[in-house]
Design an enzyme around this catalytic site. Structure first.
Site, short mmCIF file in Angstrom:
data_model
loop_
_atom_site.label_atom_id
_atom_site.label_comp_id
_atom_site.label_asym_id
_atom_site.label_seq_id
_atom_site.Cartn_x
_atom_site.Cartn_y
_atom_site.Cartn_z
N ASP A 141 0.84 -1.19 0.00
CA ASP A 141 0.00 0.00 0.00
C ASP A 141 0.87 1.24 0.00
O ASP A 141 1.71 1.41 0.89
CB ASP A 141 -0.91 -0.02 1.24
CG ASP A 141 -2.11 0.87 1.07
OD1 ASP A 141 -2.38 1.31 -0.06
OD2 ASP A 141 -2.79 1.14 2.08
N HIS A 148 -3.66 14.29 0.20
CA HIS A 148 -3.92 13.44 1.37
C HIS A 148 -2.77 13.59 2.38
O HIS A 148 -3.00 13.76 3.58
CB HIS A 148 -4.06 11.98 0.93
CG HIS A 148 -4.12 10.99 2.04
ND1 HIS A 148 -5.16 10.93 2.94
CD2 HIS A 148 -3.25 10.00 2.41
CE1 HIS A 148 -4.94 9.95 3.81
NE2 HIS A 148 -3.79 9.37 3.52
N GLU A 212 -10.66 4.23 3.19
CA GLU A 212 -9.67 4.92 2.37
C GLU A 212 -9.91 4.53 0.91
O GLU A 212 -9.84 3.35 0.56
CB GLU A 212 -8.23 4.57 2.79
CG GLU A 212 -7.82 5.25 4.09
CD GLU A 212 -6.31 5.15 4.38
OE1 GLU A 212 -5.63 4.33 3.73
OE2 GLU A 212 -5.83 5.90 5.25
N GLU A 214 -8.88 4.00 -2.68
CA GLU A 214 -7.61 3.76 -3.35
C GLU A 214 -7.82 3.06 -4.69
O GLU A 214 -8.84 2.42 -4.92
CB GLU A 214 -6.69 2.90 -2.48
CG GLU A 214 -6.51 3.45 -1.06
CD GLU A 214 -5.36 2.82 -0.29
OE1 GLU A 214 -4.57 2.06 -0.91
OE2 GLU A 214 -5.26 3.09 0.91
N ASP A 246 -9.28 0.53 1.73
CA ASP A 246 -8.32 0.14 2.77
C ASP A 246 -8.87 0.61 4.12
O ASP A 246 -8.41 1.59 4.70
CB ASP A 246 -6.97 0.79 2.47
CG ASP A 246 -5.90 0.37 3.45
OD1 ASP A 246 -5.94 -0.79 3.89
OD2 ASP A 246 -5.02 1.19 3.76
N ARG A 250 -8.49 4.48 13.02
CA ARG A 250 -7.56 5.59 13.28
C ARG A 250 -7.03 5.59 14.71
O ARG A 250 -5.92 6.05 14.96
CB ARG A 250 -8.25 6.93 12.99
CG ARG A 250 -8.75 7.08 11.57
CD ARG A 250 -7.63 7.02 10.56
NE ARG A 250 -8.13 7.20 9.19
CZ ARG A 250 -7.39 6.96 8.11
NH1 ARG A 250 -6.13 6.51 8.23
NH2 ARG A 250 -7.89 7.14 6.91
N GLN A 253 -4.47 2.92 14.95
CA GLN A 253 -3.31 3.34 14.16
C GLN A 253 -2.43 4.34 14.90
O GLN A 253 -1.21 4.21 14.92
CB GLN A 253 -3.82 3.97 12.85
CG GLN A 253 -2.72 4.35 11.86
CD GLN A 253 -3.28 4.80 10.50
OE1 GLN A 253 -4.49 4.76 10.28
NE2 GLN A 253 -2.41 5.21 9.61
N LYS A 266 -5.02 -1.65 10.02
CA LYS A 266 -5.37 -1.88 8.62
C LYS A 266 -5.68 -3.34 8.34
O LYS A 266 -6.44 -3.64 7.42
CB LYS A 266 -4.19 -1.48 7.73
CG LYS A 266 -3.68 -0.06 7.93
CD LYS A 266 -4.48 0.93 7.14
CE LYS A 266 -3.82 2.30 7.16
NZ LYS A 266 -4.48 3.22 6.22
N THR A 270 -9.39 -5.44 4.04
CA THR A 270 -9.24 -4.55 2.88
C THR A 270 -10.16 -5.10 1.80
O THR A 270 -10.09 -6.28 1.48
CB THR A 270 -7.78 -4.57 2.38
OG1 THR A 270 -6.91 -4.22 3.47
CG2 THR A 270 -7.58 -3.58 1.25
N GLU A 387 -9.72 13.06 6.72
CA GLU A 387 -9.56 14.37 6.07
C GLU A 387 -10.88 15.13 5.98
O GLU A 387 -10.95 16.31 6.29
CB GLU A 387 -9.05 14.20 4.64
CG GLU A 387 -7.62 13.83 4.49
CD GLU A 387 -7.34 13.57 3.01
OE1 GLU A 387 -7.37 14.52 2.21
OE2 GLU A 387 -7.11 12.41 2.67
#
Lengths: 442, 442
Positions: A141, A148, A212, A214, A246, A250, A253, A266, A270, A387
Site C-alpha cells: 500500500d 492526502h 480509504e 484507493e 483500505d 484511526r 493506528q 489496517k 481490505t 480528512e
C-alpha cells in the site's frame, strides 16, 4: 516494436463506435464492449469458481465460450482460461491477456455472424457470486496523494505536514494480504488498544473506523529477486486495476504505529472490487502524470521516461457513497460524500512499481499494489473521513439529519469509478462496497 | 484435556536417554532423536521436492518411509506427507504433526527391531539441497526485544529511547513474503535512495547493510477473519520455529520510513533456516516469560494466562558468526560476534500471535511470524550491527585485523541456535547463512 507508449496505443478494441450484441452493454456506463474486465465468479456456494468477463449487466463465462469452440486459436492459453481464478493468466504476459481481449471483442461485437453461441454463455451478473480475482500474494500500500499527505499531515503536525521524503520517492508499506476480501464482505468493527488517553492496555472496539479510497493494481508475470523493473519495461508488469477500500481504525493506528507504521489498524480487512480492468482497456485514458511543483527536488532518473511524460498518468474519476441504516430504513439512496480523481496523484502507478523493485524486491503475479488514499486539492475531494471531517468532527451531513465523524455500525460505504474522455466510450471499474458491523456479542 | 501447558507437557519423545539407530544423531548437537524437525529437500535441480526430517547428519525421506509401508497407521495424512512442501501439514492441526513425530521417534530409535528399512530412507544432508519449508503466505515482523528497542532508540532519540506503546503491546509491521529465501541464498546488496545528506534522489548501493537475528514461527491451521485467537488456544496455532535473518539496509530505512515504517530497507531479502523445530520438540525448554519491570503499565488481560506465567517463554540461545573474504582466503574460521538468548524477549511468541489476531486479522497455515531482533541486556549481546557498532562505528574486530561497522561485500553471516537444559538432551535449530554480494555490474 517501439517501446514508447506501447500499452497506451489505441487499437480496434477502443473504437467508440463499436457496439455489442449484448444490448445492455450498449447503454451500460461501466461495462461496454470497450472495457471487457476480468473477474472470477461462481453460480452458487458449492459450484466451482470460473473466470468471467463483465459485459453490460452480464458475465460472459469463459469456460463456456471455450467449450463452444470459440477460443480455438487460443489453445495455448487453456490452462489459464479454465483455471479457477486469474492467477495463471496473471503469470503470463500482457500479450496473452491482449489476445483474449481481442478475441472476445470480436465475439461480443454486434457484427458477430453467430451471436447465439455467445449469448448462450452469458449469465446475469446479479445471479452469480463474485469472488476475489486471485489469491493475493503480497499486498503493498502506497501513500502517493500529496493532498492526502498534506491534509492528514497538517492534523498531526500543524505547519509541517509533508515529511521530507514525500517528494523524493513514493512512500509505501507492506499490507496484509490474507485479509483482502471481495466487495460485499461485511467489515467487522475491529478491537484494539486505543492508546493512552483511553486506557493503554485494554482492547476495545475501535471508535474511529474509516474508509480509504484507493486504486489497486494487479501484477502481470513478475520479476526475479535481485532484478529491478525499469521504467522502460514497467507497463508490461501491469495486469489491470480495481477499486480498493483500505478500511482503517484511526485510534488503533495512532497508538500502534511508532516506530514501524500501521499494522492492526489496517489488517482487519481490505475490500476490493471484483472486476479487473486491463491496462489495455485504459489506453484512451492515459494522460501526462501530475505536474511537479516548481521547488520540488530533482526526480531520480530511474523514475523518469519520455513515454511517462506523455502517458504516465491515468484519468479515473471516483465517487464515494455512504448509506446509513436509518437512510436505508427510509428507502433513501446512498449519498455521495466525495468526488475525486486519480489525475493529481503525485506518483504514478508505474513509478510505484519501479520504486518497489529498485532494491531488488521481487513482485509476483497476483500481487496487489494500491495507491494509498486518493484525494484532490479541494478538501471536499478527500478520500477518507479523517480528512473530510478534520480528524473526526461530526461534519458529514446526511439527508436524515445524521452526521458522521467516523463510521458507525450499519454504515455502508461504496466506491465507484469511471474513465471518461471526449471522443471515446466511457468505461467503469464497477464498485466496491462494504457495511460496518459489530463483532457478534458487542 | 487440561488446557494448561498442553504443548509444554513432556512425553516419551523427550526422554533424554533415548538413542537413535542413526549413529550420527547420538553425537549431534542439533538433531538428535529428541528433535526431529521438518524440512523440504530435493536431490538435484530437476528433482521433485519432498518432505524430510533432520536426524544427525542425515535427512530421513518421508516419502520413502511411506513407500516402505512404515506409516500405514497415518494413512489419513498421506496427502500432507507426500506433498512437495509443508503447507498441507501446516494446514492440519498440532495433533497430526505430533502423530508423525511419535511414529518417527519409534522408527528412528535404536530399539527398532527392523532398522534396515529406516536406514534405507536416509540421505546425507550435505548431498541434498534444502528448500523453503513452504510458500510463505504472509510474513509479519515484530519488535519485541526491549534491549534492542532501547539501544536503537537511544541512537535515534538520546534520553528517550522507548516509544510509549512498547510496554503495552507487541509492536509489529507487515514484511515482504515473496523475498523470504532459504539459507545459503546470496544477499545482493540493495540499491536505494539513501536520504538527503547523500543525495536525496539518486539510487545507489546501500552502504549500511546489516543483519537482524530473529526467531521465526510458522503458523498451524489458522483462524477465520473476524475471529481472534485467545491465549487459551494460541499454542495450537504454532507449528514450529526457525532462524530468521531479516537483512536490513539502515540508510534506506532511515530515509524511507516516515510515516509508514520500513519498506525497501527490508524487502530485498529475508533468509530463514531450512529446518522447522516443532513446538512439541521445544517442550523441555519452556520457561516463564521475561519478568516485567516494576513500573510497567498493566498488561492487557487478553495477553495473560496462567499457563503463560509458567511456560510462556522458550529458552533458546543464539550465536552470530561472521566470516570475511579475507578470513576465508586465510582459512580462518568464522568468528562469533554475538551470543544472546530469547529468554529476555519482552513479549512472547504466544502474545505476538494473540495480539496479531486481536483485531480479527486472519492468520493462515504457512504464515511466518518473526520476533524482531533478539538482543540481551549487555551490549555485546546485540542481535544486529546497528547496536553492536553504535550506528556503524568500525568497532567489530576480526582476527585478520579487519574491522566492521556494517557488512561489506563478501561478508558471510551465519546464525546458529541451541536449546539446553539440565536433565534433557539439547536440540538445535540448525543454521541460517548468507553472503553479501554486489549486484552484477557494481
Amino acid at each position: 516494436m517501439d517501446r514508447t507508449n506501447r500499452a497506451a496505443v489505441l487499437n480496434e478494441t477502443h473504437d467508440p463506435t463499436a457496439r455489442s450484441l449484448v444490448q445492455s452493454a450498449n447503454d451500460d456506463a461501466a461495462f461496454p464492449i470497450q472495457n471487457l474486465p476480468f473477474g472470477v465468479f461462481r453460480e452458487n456456494l458449492g459450484a466451482r469458481s470460473r473466470i468471467g468477463i463483465a459485459i453490460g449487466n452480464c458475465v460472459l463465462d469463459l469456460s463456456a465460450i471455450w467449450r463452444k469452440g470459440l477460443l480455438s486459436d487460443l489453445a495455448d492459453l487453456v490452462p489459464a482460461i479454465l483455471a479457477p481464478n486469474l492467477h495463471k493468466l496473471m503469470e503470463r504476459g500482457q500479450q496473452d491477456t491482449s489476445r483474449i481481449r481481442h478475441r472476445l471483442f470480436k465475439l461480443l461485437r454486434d457484427t458477430n455472424p453467430a451471436p447465439r453461441l455467445v449469448l448462450d454463455c452469458l449469465l446475469p451478473v446479479n445471479e452469480v457470486e463474485m469472488l476475489l480475482p486471485c489469491p493475493i500474494g503480497n499486498f503493498t500500500d502506497f501513500f502517493t496523494s500529496i493532498h492526502h499527505a498534506r491534509r492528514t499531515g497538517e492534523l498531526a503536525r500543524p505547519g509541517n505536514p509533508l515529511f521530507p521524503n514525500f517528494k523524493s520517492l513514493p512512500v509505501a508499506y507492506h499490507g496484509r494480504a490474507s485479509s483482502v476480501v471481495v466487495s460485499g464482505t461485511p467489515c467487522i468493527r475491529p478491537r484494539g488498544q486505543l492508546g493512552a488517553p483511553e486506557g493503554q492496555s485494554r482492547y476495545q472496539p475501535s471508535r474511529r473506523v474509516d474508509f480509504e479510497l484507493e486504486l489497486g493494481c494487479f501484477i502481470h508475470s513478475g520479476n526475479r529477486l535481485g532484478s529491478p523493473i525499469s521504467m522502460d519495461a514497467v507497463e508490461e508488469f501491469v495486469f489491470g486495476v480495481c477499486l480498493v477500500n483500505d478500511w482503517s481504525a484511526r485510534d488503533i493506528q495512532r497508538w500502534e504505529s511508532q516506530p514501524l507504521g500501521p499494522f492492526l489498524a489496517k489488517s482487519f480487512m481490505t475490500s476490493i472490487s471484483p472486476w479487473v480492468v486491463t491496462l489495455e482497456a485504459l489506453a484512451p485514458f492515459r494522460i501526462p502524470p501530475a505536474q511537479r511543483e516548481p521547488d520540488d527536488p530533482p526526480l531520480a532518473k530511474e523514475l523518469c521516461a519520455d513515454w511517462h511524460n506523455a502517458t504516465g498518468g491515468i484519468d479515473i474519476s471516483f465517487e464515494v457513497l455512504l448509506s446509513t441504516r436509518e437512510m436505508r430504513s427510509r428507502a433513501m439512496e446512498a449519498r455521495p460524500i466525495t468526488r475525486t480523481a486519480f489525475r493529481e496523484q503525485y506518483w504514478s502507478l508505474f513509478q510505484m512499481i519501479v520504486h518497489h523493485t529498485s532494491n531488488g524486491c521481487n513482485l509476483q503475479a497476483g500481487d496487489l499494489i494500491a495507491s494509498g488514499t486518493i484525494s484532490g486539492a479541494d478538501p471536499r475531494e478527500s478520500g477518507c473521513l479523517l480528512e473530510l471531517t478534520q480528524g473526526g468532527q461530526p461534519s458529514v451531513e446526511l439527508p436524515t439529519g445524521e452526521k458522521r465523524g467516523y463510521l458507525e455500525d450499519g454504515d455502508c460505504v461504496t466506491f465507484e469509478a469511471i474513465c471518461q474522455r471526449d471522443g471515446f466510450r466511457s468505461i467503469g471499474l464497477g464498485s466496491v462496497t462494504g457495511r460496518v458491523a459489530p463483532r457478534s456479542g458487542e
